[in-house]
Each structure stands twice: as C-alpha cells, then as structure tokens.
Write a protein that holds these residues in place. Structure first.
Motif, short mmCIF file in Angstrom:
data_model
loop_
_atom_site.label_atom_id
_atom_site.label_comp_id
_atom_site.label_asym_id
_atom_site.label_seq_id
_atom_site.Cartn_x
_atom_site.Cartn_y
_atom_site.Cartn_z
N MET A 1 -1.74 13.12 16.57
CA MET A 1 -1.39 14.46 17.00
C MET A 1 0.13 14.51 17.17
N HIS A 2 0.72 15.59 16.68
CA HIS A 2 2.16 15.79 16.79
C HIS A 2 2.38 17.15 17.46
N PHE A 3 3.08 17.15 18.57
CA PHE A 3 3.37 18.37 19.32
C PHE A 3 4.82 18.77 19.07
N ILE A 4 4.99 20.02 18.66
CA ILE A 4 6.31 20.58 18.37
C ILE A 4 6.53 21.73 19.34
N THR A 5 7.64 21.69 20.08
CA THR A 5 7.96 22.77 20.99
C THR A 5 9.45 23.09 20.86
N GLY A 6 9.87 24.12 21.54
CA GLY A 6 11.26 24.58 21.50
C GLY A 6 11.27 26.08 21.72
N GLY A 7 12.43 26.65 21.69
CA GLY A 7 12.56 28.08 21.95
C GLY A 7 11.94 28.94 20.87
N ALA A 8 11.64 30.18 21.24
CA ALA A 8 11.11 31.14 20.28
C ALA A 8 12.15 31.37 19.19
N PHE A 9 11.70 31.46 17.96
CA PHE A 9 12.55 31.74 16.80
C PHE A 9 13.66 30.69 16.64
N ASN A 10 13.34 29.43 16.94
CA ASN A 10 14.30 28.34 16.80
C ASN A 10 14.00 27.45 15.61
N GLY A 11 13.06 27.83 14.76
CA GLY A 11 12.82 27.10 13.53
C GLY A 11 11.71 26.06 13.58
N LYS A 12 10.81 26.17 14.54
CA LYS A 12 9.73 25.18 14.66
C LYS A 12 8.84 25.18 13.42
N SER A 13 8.37 26.34 13.00
CA SER A 13 7.48 26.43 11.84
C SER A 13 8.18 25.96 10.58
N LYS A 14 9.39 26.39 10.38
CA LYS A 14 10.16 25.96 9.20
C LYS A 14 10.33 24.45 9.20
N TRP A 15 10.64 23.88 10.35
CA TRP A 15 10.83 22.44 10.44
C TRP A 15 9.55 21.70 10.07
N VAL A 16 8.41 22.18 10.58
CA VAL A 16 7.13 21.54 10.27
C VAL A 16 6.86 21.61 8.77
N LYS A 17 7.07 22.78 8.16
CA LYS A 17 6.83 22.94 6.73
C LYS A 17 7.70 21.99 5.91
#
Length: 143
Positions: free
Chosen positions: A1-17
C-alpha cells in the motif's frame, strides 16, 4: 500500500500517473471527486488500484457516523485491502488531500471531518508500506 498526501491541487494525481507509468499500465482508478464510491468487495479489481479523494469519503461518512465508527470502518477496509494486496502481486495507492493546514473550521461538523480525516490518515500511514507527500508537484518520501 502506498499513501500519497499533500495539498489540494498540488499534483498528487499527476505524480502517481507519472511515477507508476499508468498511461501504459492496466489499472483501476476510483475517484471520490468523480462521484465514485469505494467498493468494499475487491473481487473485480485489477492488480493495480488507485483510490483518490479519501478525504471526501471520510467527509461523507463523518456526516453519518460517530468518529469511532468511521475509524473502525476504515481500519476494516485497510485490513481487507492489505489482504487483497498480499494475496498476489498487487498494489493499492491511496490519495488524500491534507486538511491540517489553515484555519480550524468554526462549524462543529467541519472540525469533526478534519479531525477524523487526520486520524484516518494516521491509520493509513501506519499500515502503508510507503508514504509520500506531494507539494507543488515535488514528492517527499516520509516512509
């Protein structure tokens, strides 16, 4: 399991992709921002699953359940997902926006949501093998 957090609209989804090269890999992406709910049954999941918008799901549940009930529901899901991952070579990515920055909300239900989300994130971080914070598109590995 990998948990990704951070501020809203800070690129979390893009980073995961980008990090997982998802443009070329079969995966299931479920987003609470798109109205997807998280199925408790993992039977039809692919071997790589991304669950995005954890804080939105916690918000929904915190409006219906007591704090301890939300946490217990999440702990049960986390145990189930951990078993799903271990059964074969599978990967689960959880993405949730950080709510701990800024002004403490005035409304009791918003404070409850913020508090429960923080506790749920602690539970996720404890069970996750990897945890990253994404700020401005840059990752910082914390576990």
């Amino acid at each position: 399991m990998h948990f990704i957090t951070g501020g809203a609209f800070n690129g979390k989804s893009k980073w995961v992709k980008e990090h997982y090269r998802l443009n070329a890999a079969p995966h299931l992406w479920l987003s609470a921002y798109q109205g997807h709910s998280i199925p408790e049954n993992t039977e039809n999941w692919l071997d790589f699953v991304v669950l995005e918008g954890i804080e939105k799901l916690v918000q929904e549940w915190s409006g219906q359940l007591a704090i301890h009930e939300v946490r217990e529901k999440w702990r049960m899901l986390l145990r189930s997902w951990t078993q799903w991952e271990r059964a074969e070579n599978r990967e689960l990515i959880l993405i949730g926006s950080d709510l701990s920055k800024g002004i403490v909300p005035m409304l009791a239900e918003e404070r409850k949501w913020r508090d429960v989300t923080g506790w749920v994130y602690q539970d996720i971080a404890e069970m996750a093998e990897k945890v990253d914070i994404i700020w401005y598109g840059i990752s910082q590995k914390i576990k």
